[in-house]
Scaffold this motif. Structure first.
Motif, PDB file in Angstrom:
ATOM      1  N   LYS A 156     -11.258  21.182  -2.920  1.00  0.00           N
ATOM      2  CA  LYS A 156     -11.076  19.775  -3.268  1.00  0.00           C
ATOM      3  C   LYS A 156      -9.749  19.528  -3.987  1.00  0.00           C
ATOM      4  N   ASN A 157      -9.476  20.357  -4.987  1.00  0.00           N
ATOM      5  CA  ASN A 157      -8.264  20.118  -5.779  1.00  0.00           C
ATOM      6  C   ASN A 157      -7.016  20.708  -5.151  1.00  0.00           C
ATOM      7  N   GLY A 158      -7.205  21.617  -4.231  1.00  0.00           N
ATOM      8  CA  GLY A 158      -6.042  22.213  -3.568  1.00  0.00           C
ATOM      9  C   GLY A 158      -5.836  21.611  -2.194  1.00  0.00           C
ATOM     10  N   ILE A 159      -6.728  21.975  -1.257  1.00  0.00           N
ATOM     11  CA  ILE A 159      -6.536  21.576   0.139  1.00  0.00           C
ATOM     12  C   ILE A 159      -6.594  20.056   0.300  1.00  0.00           C
ATOM     13  N   GLU A 160      -7.662  19.455  -0.211  1.00  0.00           N
ATOM     14  CA  GLU A 160      -7.848  18.019   0.023  1.00  0.00           C
ATOM     15  C   GLU A 160      -6.767  17.191  -0.670  1.00  0.00           C
ATOM     16  N   LYS A 161      -6.517  17.523  -1.922  1.00  0.00           N
ATOM     17  CA  LYS A 161      -5.559  16.723  -2.696  1.00  0.00           C
ATOM     18  C   LYS A 161      -4.160  16.833  -2.085  1.00  0.00           C
ATOM     19  N   SER A 162      -3.755  18.062  -1.721  1.00  0.00           N
ATOM     20  CA  SER A 162      -2.399  18.215  -1.185  1.00  0.00           C
ATOM     21  C   SER A 162      -2.279  17.505   0.163  1.00  0.00           C
ATOM     22  N   SER A 163      -3.362  17.530   0.965  1.00  0.00           N
ATOM     23  CA  SER A 163      -3.291  16.853   2.276  1.00  0.00           C
ATOM     24  C   SER A 163      -3.162  15.352   2.081  1.00  0.00           C
ATOM     25  N   LYS A 164      -3.840  14.834   1.066  1.00  0.00           N
ATOM     26  CA  LYS A 164      -3.798  13.383   0.841  1.00  0.00           C
ATOM     27  C   LYS A 164      -2.405  12.926   0.420  1.00  0.00           C
ATOM     28  N   ILE A 165      -1.665  13.814  -0.209  1.00  0.00           N
ATOM     29  CA  ILE A 165      -0.290  13.436  -0.587  1.00  0.00           C
ATOM     30  C   ILE A 165       0.662  13.701   0.584  1.00  0.00           C
ATOM     31  N   MET A 166       0.517  14.895   1.191  1.00  0.00           N
ATOM     32  CA  MET A 166       1.533  15.301   2.173  1.00  0.00           C
ATOM     33  C   MET A 166       1.423  14.564   3.504  1.00  0.00           C
ATOM     34  N   MET A 167       0.206  14.270   3.953  1.00  0.00           N
ATOM     35  CA  MET A 167       0.081  13.664   5.288  1.00  0.00           C
ATOM     36  C   MET A 167       0.703  12.260   5.370  1.00  0.00           C
ATOM     37  N   PRO A 168       0.424  11.358   4.418  1.00  0.00           N
ATOM     38  CA  PRO A 168       1.072  10.044   4.520  1.00  0.00           C
ATOM     39  C   PRO A 168       2.597  10.150   4.455  1.00  0.00           C
ATOM     40  N   LEU A 169       3.083  11.045   3.610  1.00  0.00           N
ATOM     41  CA  LEU A 169       4.533  11.240   3.503  1.00  0.00           C
ATOM     42  C   LEU A 169       5.110  11.685   4.849  1.00  0.00           C
ATOM     43  N   LEU A 170       4.371  12.590   5.460  1.00  0.00           N
ATOM     44  CA  LEU A 170       4.805  13.121   6.749  1.00  0.00           C
ATOM     45  C   LEU A 170       4.877  12.014   7.820  1.00  0.00           C
ATOM     46  N   PHE A 171       3.864  11.131   7.821  1.00  0.00           N
ATOM     47  CA  PHE A 171       3.879  10.043   8.821  1.00  0.00           C
ATOM     48  C   PHE A 171       5.081   9.149   8.641  1.00  0.00           C
ATOM     49  N   ILE A 172       5.358   8.825   7.372  1.00  0.00           N
ATOM     50  CA  ILE A 172       6.489   7.923   7.128  1.00  0.00           C
ATOM     51  C   ILE A 172       7.773   8.573   7.645  1.00  0.00           C
ATOM     52  N   ILE A 173       7.966   9.846   7.321  1.00  0.00           N
ATOM     53  CA  ILE A 173       9.212  10.503   7.751  1.00  0.00           C
ATOM     54  C   ILE A 173       9.291  10.559   9.281  1.00  0.00           C
ATOM     55  N   VAL A 174       8.172  10.905   9.941  1.00  0.00           N
ATOM     56  CA  VAL A 174       8.198  11.004  11.416  1.00  0.00           C
ATOM     57  C   VAL A 174       8.600   9.662  12.019  1.00  0.00           C
ATOM     58  N   ILE A 175       7.997   8.593  11.532  1.00  0.00           N
ATOM     59  CA  ILE A 175       8.253   7.287  12.145  1.00  0.00           C
ATOM     60  C   ILE A 175       9.701   6.840  11.914  1.00  0.00           C
ATOM     61  N   VAL A 176      10.177   7.021  10.693  1.00  0.00           N
ATOM     62  CA  VAL A 176      11.565   6.615  10.416  1.00  0.00           C
ATOM     63  C   VAL A 176      12.538   7.434  11.277  1.00  0.00           C
ATOM     64  N   LEU A 177      12.305   8.746  11.361  1.00  0.00           N
ATOM     65  CA  LEU A 177      13.219   9.585  12.147  1.00  0.00           C
ATOM     66  C   LEU A 177      13.170   9.204  13.627  1.00  0.00           C
ATOM     67  N   ALA A 178      11.968   8.900  14.136  1.00  0.00           N
ATOM     68  CA  ALA A 178      11.857   8.545  15.561  1.00  0.00           C
ATOM     69  C   ALA A 178      12.628   7.249  15.831  1.00  0.00           C
ATOM     70  N   ILE A 179      12.506   6.287  14.929  1.00  0.00           N
ATOM     71  CA  ILE A 179      13.225   5.019  15.138  1.00  0.00           C
ATOM     72  C   ILE A 179      14.736   5.268  15.117  1.00  0.00           C
ATOM     73  N   CYS A 180      15.188   6.070  14.153  1.00  0.00           N
ATOM     74  CA  CYS A 180      16.627   6.370  14.095  1.00  0.00           C
ATOM     75  C   CYS A 180      17.082   7.014  15.398  1.00  0.00           C
ATOM     76  N   SER A 181      16.267   7.934  15.903  1.00  0.00           N
ATOM     77  CA  SER A 181      16.688   8.687  17.076  1.00  0.00           C
ATOM     78  C   SER A 181      16.811   7.803  18.318  1.00  0.00           C
TER      79      SER A 181
END
Ligand code: PFF
Length: 453
Positions: free
Chosen positions: A165-190
């Motif tokens: 809960k405090n490791g896997i779940e918490k880190s995924s909740k932070i990292m996954m949204p960040l990852l989506f934002i970066i993917v979308i911005v990079l795709a638009i730039c490309s």
């Protein structure tokens, strides 16, 4: 004992953790180079077929095994089929995850070097040939990649030790949204780069003459690798799901997110590569040699954009890799913890140490140990081939047979419908695929592509 088992705190936490496992280097590193090597859109179509007809049902099957046994994959088969040989499917999964984690961490470590290099603006003013030389001298260097490999595995270790809960779940909740934002911005730039439409055509306009016989095994292996299937990784995560998690819906969410990120990975890479006239079939080094060059050339008039694009891209890769390495690590850690009663901390230490050994050997096989081969390939390539193209599809096929033929139908139905709370819907199609389609399709691909007869 069953009630005290740890679990994810929320449904969305479980979905993000599973999606975090699926989305990884497989999407942004492996998918583009497999697509590039196999001719683009036609490969993607075969890949989508594998995801839809094999990946989705097998994912639901894995979820059912994990949730109904309330055990990690290494133990779940002994719980559901006590006293039988099915336990070997669980052990195969643990071994596969351990081997993949070893060589995967090598590439994950490279992303840290590239974040640093991009961060100190080390790519600026490089000529195209400089990127080849600097990647080769880095990846063949006996020390630097080992340092990053160990750092990456220690990061993974740290999260695993913090728990589900405090490791896997918490880190995924932070990292996954960040990852989506970066993917979308990079795709638009490309896609806003000049000539980007050639890259989009390569991705979306199928040329069936490019379909040769190795496409099917590659697409199948890629689907299993990318969806984290065939080694019980998602079944281990499902053992932490709550009773109310809807397995079919969760599988559709995970597969959709994973496929979307893979396609967006292609949308970042190919338009950018075509826009500066670089061929898409550079292989595994595509994102480490081609891309830094692409970023510099594509944004040559606006160096700050080249800088931001490069740093964000490698941060994206590192995040994606980390949510996947924790999922692989968890399979072995939970196995040692449940089967041998070791504490999580001790189990994690053994897994991390073992993976460092495999990682060091894989990493050195790209440089000083180049001459050592396994099945006619360098050790790194041999591990990738054997795990992704043989062990994962084989594991997936056995899981499919286990749930389709062996497991008690009422249990399978209960998992599918959340104990009758949901409609039976596609249940018959699901069972038909598990019983016949996936075992036959995977065997046929094996027989043909591995020249078994
Ligand atoms: N799905 C991950 C990726 O695409 O990078 C890799 C992976 C994770 C494979 C977990 C297998 C696994 F069990």
């Amino acid at each position: 004992m069953q009630d005290t088992r740890v679990g994810f705190g929320s449904k969305i936490g479980g979905i993000l953790a599973a999606a975090g496992s699926a989305v990884g280097l497989g999407n942004i590193w492996r998918f583009p180079y497999e697509t590039g090597n196999h001719g683009g859109a036609a490969f993607i179509l075969v890949y989508l077929g594998c995801v839809l007809f094999l990946g989705l049902p097998i994912m639901v099957a894995e979820f059912s095994i994990g949730r109904s046994s309330k055990a990690s994959t290494g133990k779940s088969f002994s719980v559901l089929a006590p006293g039988t040989q099915w336990k070997w499917v669980g052990y195969l999964g643990v071994l596969t995850g351990f081997l993949i984690l070893g060589y995967y961490s090598v590439v994950a470590g490279w992303t840290l070097e590239y974040i640093l290099e991009a961060g100190i603006n080390g790519f600026a003013n490089n000529r195209p040939e400089d990127f080849v030389v600097s990647f080769q001298s880095f990846s063949q260097n006996p020390w630097k990649p080992l340092f990053w490999l160990i750092v990456f595995l220690l990061m993974t270790h740290y999260i695993i030790v913090k728990g589900v809960k405090n490791g896997i779940e918490k880190s995924s909740k932070i990292m996954m949204p960040l990852l989506f934002i970066i993917v979308i911005v990079l795709a638009i730039c490309s896609i806003t780069l000049p000539n980007s439409q050639k890259g989009l055509e390569f991705l979306f306009n199928p040329d069936f003459s490019k379909l040769n016989s190795s496409v099917f095994l590659s697409a199948l292996g890629q689907a299993f690798f990318s969806l984290s299937l065939g080694m019980g990784c998602l079944s281990t995560y499902a053992s932490y799901f709550g009773k109310d998690a809807k397995l079919g819906n969760t599988a559709v969410s995970v597969a959709t997110i994973d496929t979307l990120v893979a396609i967006l990975g292609g949308v970042i890479i190919f338009p950018a590569a075509f826009s500066v006239g670089i061929q898409p079939d550079a292989g595994p080094s595509l994102i480490f040699i081609t891309l830094p060059n692409v970023f510099q050339q594509a944004f040559s008039g606006i160096p700050i954009l080249a800088y931001i694009f490069s740093v964000s891209f490698y941060v994206l890769l590192a995040l994606a890799a980390l949510t996947s390495t924790i999922s692989m690590h968890e399979v072995s850690t939970a196995f040692l913890n449940e089967k041998y009663g070791m504490s999580r901390g001790r189990a994690a230490k053994i897994v991390t140490a073992g993976c460092i050994v495999i990682g060091v050997i894989s990493s050195l096989s790209l440089g000083v140990m180049q001459d050592y081969t396994l099945f006619g390939k360098g050790i790194f390539d041999a591990l990738d081939f054997v795990t992704a193209k043989i062990m994962l599809p084989l594991g997936g096929m056995l899981i499919s047979i286990f749930v389709g033929w062996y497991l008690d139908k009422s249990r399978v139905k209960n998992e599918f419908t959340n104990y009758g709370k949901m409609k039976l819907g596609l249940f018959n199609v699901y069972i038909f695929i598990l019983k016949y389609v996936s075992p036959l399709a995977i065997s046929a691909i094996f027989i043909k592509e591995l020249n078994l007869i």
